[in-house]
Design a protein around this motif. Structure first.
Motif, PDB file in Angstrom:
ATOM      1  N   ARG A 158       0.843  -1.190   0.000  1.00 56.34           N
ATOM      2  CA  ARG A 158       0.000   0.000   0.000  1.00 56.34           C
ATOM      3  C   ARG A 158       0.880   1.241   0.000  1.00 56.34           C
ATOM      4  O   ARG A 158       1.787   1.379   0.822  1.00 56.34           O
ATOM      5  N   GLN A 159       0.553   2.160  -0.885  1.00 52.53           N
ATOM      6  CA  GLN A 159       1.403   3.327  -1.065  1.00 52.53           C
ATOM      7  C   GLN A 159       0.883   4.595  -0.384  1.00 52.53           C
ATOM      8  O   GLN A 159       1.592   5.603  -0.352  1.00 52.53           O
ATOM      9  N   ASP A 160      -0.342   4.566   0.148  1.00 52.09           N
ATOM     10  CA  ASP A 160      -0.840   5.784   0.764  1.00 52.09           C
ATOM     11  C   ASP A 160      -0.029   6.082   2.024  1.00 52.09           C
ATOM     12  O   ASP A 160       0.460   5.175   2.707  1.00 52.09           O
ATOM     13  N   PRO A 161       0.157   7.365   2.340  1.00 53.16           N
ATOM     14  CA  PRO A 161       1.026   7.762   3.458  1.00 53.16           C
ATOM     15  C   PRO A 161       0.664   7.126   4.793  1.00 53.16           C
ATOM     16  O   PRO A 161       1.544   6.759   5.567  1.00 53.16           O
ATOM     17  N   ARG A 162      -0.640   6.983   5.058  1.00 50.10           N
ATOM     18  CA  ARG A 162      -1.042   6.435   6.351  1.00 50.10           C
ATOM     19  C   ARG A 162      -0.607   4.979   6.489  1.00 50.10           C
ATOM     20  O   ARG A 162      -0.141   4.550   7.552  1.00 50.10           O
ATOM     21  N   ALA A 163      -0.778   4.203   5.421  1.00 45.36           N
ATOM     22  CA  ALA A 163      -0.384   2.797   5.451  1.00 45.36           C
ATOM     23  C   ALA A 163       1.123   2.660   5.634  1.00 45.36           C
ATOM     24  O   ALA A 163       1.594   1.836   6.422  1.00 45.36           O
ATOM     25  N   ALA A 164       1.868   3.467   4.899  1.00 40.51           N
ATOM     26  CA  ALA A 164       3.329   3.427   5.024  1.00 40.51           C
ATOM     27  C   ALA A 164       3.771   3.821   6.428  1.00 40.51           C
ATOM     28  O   ALA A 164       4.720   3.260   6.982  1.00 40.51           O
ATOM     29  N   GLN A 165       3.073   4.789   7.012  1.00 39.48           N
ATOM     30  CA  GLN A 165       3.403   5.226   8.369  1.00 39.48           C
ATOM     31  C   GLN A 165       3.159   4.114   9.383  1.00 39.48           C
ATOM     32  O   GLN A 165       3.963   3.902  10.297  1.00 39.48           O
ATOM     33  N   ARG A 166       2.061   3.405   9.221  1.00 33.91           N
ATOM     34  CA  ARG A 166       1.761   2.301  10.135  1.00 33.91           C
ATOM     35  C   ARG A 166       2.843   1.229  10.072  1.00 33.91           C
ATOM     36  O   ARG A 166       3.233   0.663  11.096  1.00 33.91           O
ATOM     37  N   ARG A 167       3.313   0.910   8.886  1.00 35.22           N
ATOM     38  CA  ARG A 167       4.342  -0.121   8.745  1.00 35.22           C
ATOM     39  C   ARG A 167       5.660   0.304   9.383  1.00 35.22           C
ATOM     40  O   ARG A 167       6.436  -0.537   9.835  1.00 35.22           O
ATOM     41  N   ALA A 168       5.900   1.616   9.427  1.00 37.51           N
ATOM     42  CA  ALA A 168       7.187   2.114   9.894  1.00 37.51           C
ATOM     43  C   ALA A 168       7.220   2.469  11.377  1.00 37.51           C
ATOM     44  O   ALA A 168       8.289   2.746  11.925  1.00 37.51           O
ATOM     45  N   VAL A 171       8.256  -0.539  17.151  1.00 36.45           N
ATOM     46  CA  VAL A 171       7.552  -1.509  17.985  1.00 36.45           C
ATOM     47  C   VAL A 171       7.260  -0.941  19.366  1.00 36.45           C
ATOM     48  O   VAL A 171       6.162  -1.121  19.904  1.00 36.45           O
ATOM     49  N   SER A 172       8.222  -0.261  19.967  1.00 37.29           N
ATOM     50  CA  SER A 172       8.043   0.244  21.332  1.00 37.29           C
ATOM     51  C   SER A 172       6.855   1.196  21.435  1.00 37.29           C
ATOM     52  O   SER A 172       6.123   1.190  22.432  1.00 37.29           O
ATOM     53  N   VAL A 173       6.637   1.993  20.411  1.00 38.64           N
ATOM     54  CA  VAL A 173       5.542   2.959  20.413  1.00 38.64           C
ATOM     55  C   VAL A 173       4.209   2.243  20.183  1.00 38.64           C
ATOM     56  O   VAL A 173       3.236   2.424  20.929  1.00 38.64           O
ATOM     57  N   PHE A 174       4.157   1.411  19.155  1.00 37.65           N
ATOM     58  CA  PHE A 174       2.901   0.754  18.792  1.00 37.65           C
ATOM     59  C   PHE A 174       2.454  -0.235  19.860  1.00 37.65           C
ATOM     60  O   PHE A 174       1.284  -0.265  20.250  1.00 37.65           O
ATOM     61  N   HIS A 175       3.371  -1.070  20.333  1.00 39.25           N
ATOM     62  CA  HIS A 175       2.995  -2.092  21.308  1.00 39.25           C
ATOM     63  C   HIS A 175       2.514  -1.479  22.618  1.00 39.25           C
ATOM     64  O   HIS A 175       1.550  -1.979  23.225  1.00 39.25           O
TER      65      HIS A 175
END
Length: 299
Positions: A158-168, A171-175
């Motif tokens: 997925r190339q949309d900015p939001r999707a790319a941001q989620r992938r990047a 771990v410490s922040v998301f978890h």
């Protein structure tokens, strides 16, 4: 090492590798590592499972439950049309695994009792259906499809900015954020546990499993002091899950007996009445202990 899908072909088991999460790791990398570990566990147990080993069946179900928990945990990042299809196929497979596992648990809890023979016969029939599923092209297409989806599914491109941001996201922040969300939801769901019906209680049990696995996934991905506090929650979750699991096993066993008219065949009305009284007392005790555990989880 190989696994036989059918007499005409062989499948190579991908080598096992250690999983090391780190705080700075990107979420997409962590997700791939976690899912790969789950799929490798399924592959490792396939031969023993196909031979009827109850332990391999149990480990396979755990691996698939962990897999589903990880996908739910990373939900917005990985949800796509391909997972919708694969999830449907996983539901098909899980039905065979669950039916056989339920009988294994019931047999273990019925050693020496009149109904043990009936359960053993039912287990033989359930396992034959499971083995046929495990040897089918449908199973292998699902298994290969899972590996392809983890490595290069639609979610990865997925190339949309939001999707790319989620992938990047690290771990410490998301978890940290996601664990807090799941913990809050479980605390809300588990209120009034002693008075719940079995469906709501089942949802508490599923939420407990998911949070437990999510905490285990997070080891190495959170600062040591943060993970230490979650490890304390994990200790209580394991106890609570065990108690709710015992309640569920009792209900499954009772349902199996009722469907086969086991009480009519193996016990007179007096014994049946005594058994029902015993079951009610046991259920009350288990619920009381579980409610105390979930109050600790919410602290």
């Amino acid at each position: 090492m190989t696994l036989a899908a059918s007499p005409a072909r062989e499948r190579v088991v991908r080598p096992k590798r250690p999983r090391h999460l780190s705080e700075a790791m990107r979420c997409e990398t962590a997700f791939r590592l976690i899912l790969s570990e789950c799929l490798e566990e399924v592959a490792t147990n396939h031969e023993a499972l196909s031979s009827g080993d109850p332990a391999a069946l149990h480990q396979t179900r755990i691996a698939l439950t962990r897999l589903k928990a990880a996908i739910a945990f990373y939900g917005p990042m990985v949800a796509d049309s391909e997972w919708t299809r694969l999830k449907s196929e996983l539901k098909w497979l899980s039905a065979y695994l669950g039916a056989t596992r339920d009988l294994d648990v019931a047999i273990e809890n019925s050693k020496g009792l009149p109904e043990e023979r009936m359960l053993m016969t039912a287990r033989t029939d359930a396992f034959e259906a499971l083995r046929e599923a495990l040897q089918s092209d449908r199973y292998w297409q699902w298994f290969d499809g899972m590996w392809d989806w983890v490595g290069s599914g639609p979610w990865t491109t997925r190339q949309d900015p939001r999707a790319a941001q989620r992938r990047a996201v690290p771990v410490s922040v998301f978890h940290a954020r996601r664990l807090a969300q799941w913990h809050g939801k479980l605390c809300h769901k588990s209120r009034g546990l002693q008075g719940m019906g079995k469906n709501k209680r089942h949802r508490v049990r599923l939420a407990s499993k998911r949070l437990r696995y999510a905490i285990e996934f997070s080891e190495g991905g959170l600062p040591a002091d943060v993970y230490a506090s979650w490890r304390n929650v994990l200790k209580h979750l394991r106890k609570g899950q065990q108690l709710l699991g015992e309640l569920n096993d009792d209900e499954v066993r009772r349902k199996l007996f009722e469907s086969a008219d086991a009480l009519d065949q193996g016990a007179d009305e007096g014994k049946a009445r005594h058994q029902r009284v015993h079951e009610r007392k046991r259920k009350s005790q288990l619920l009381r202990r579980a409610a105390a555990i979930y109050r600790k989880i919410a602290e």
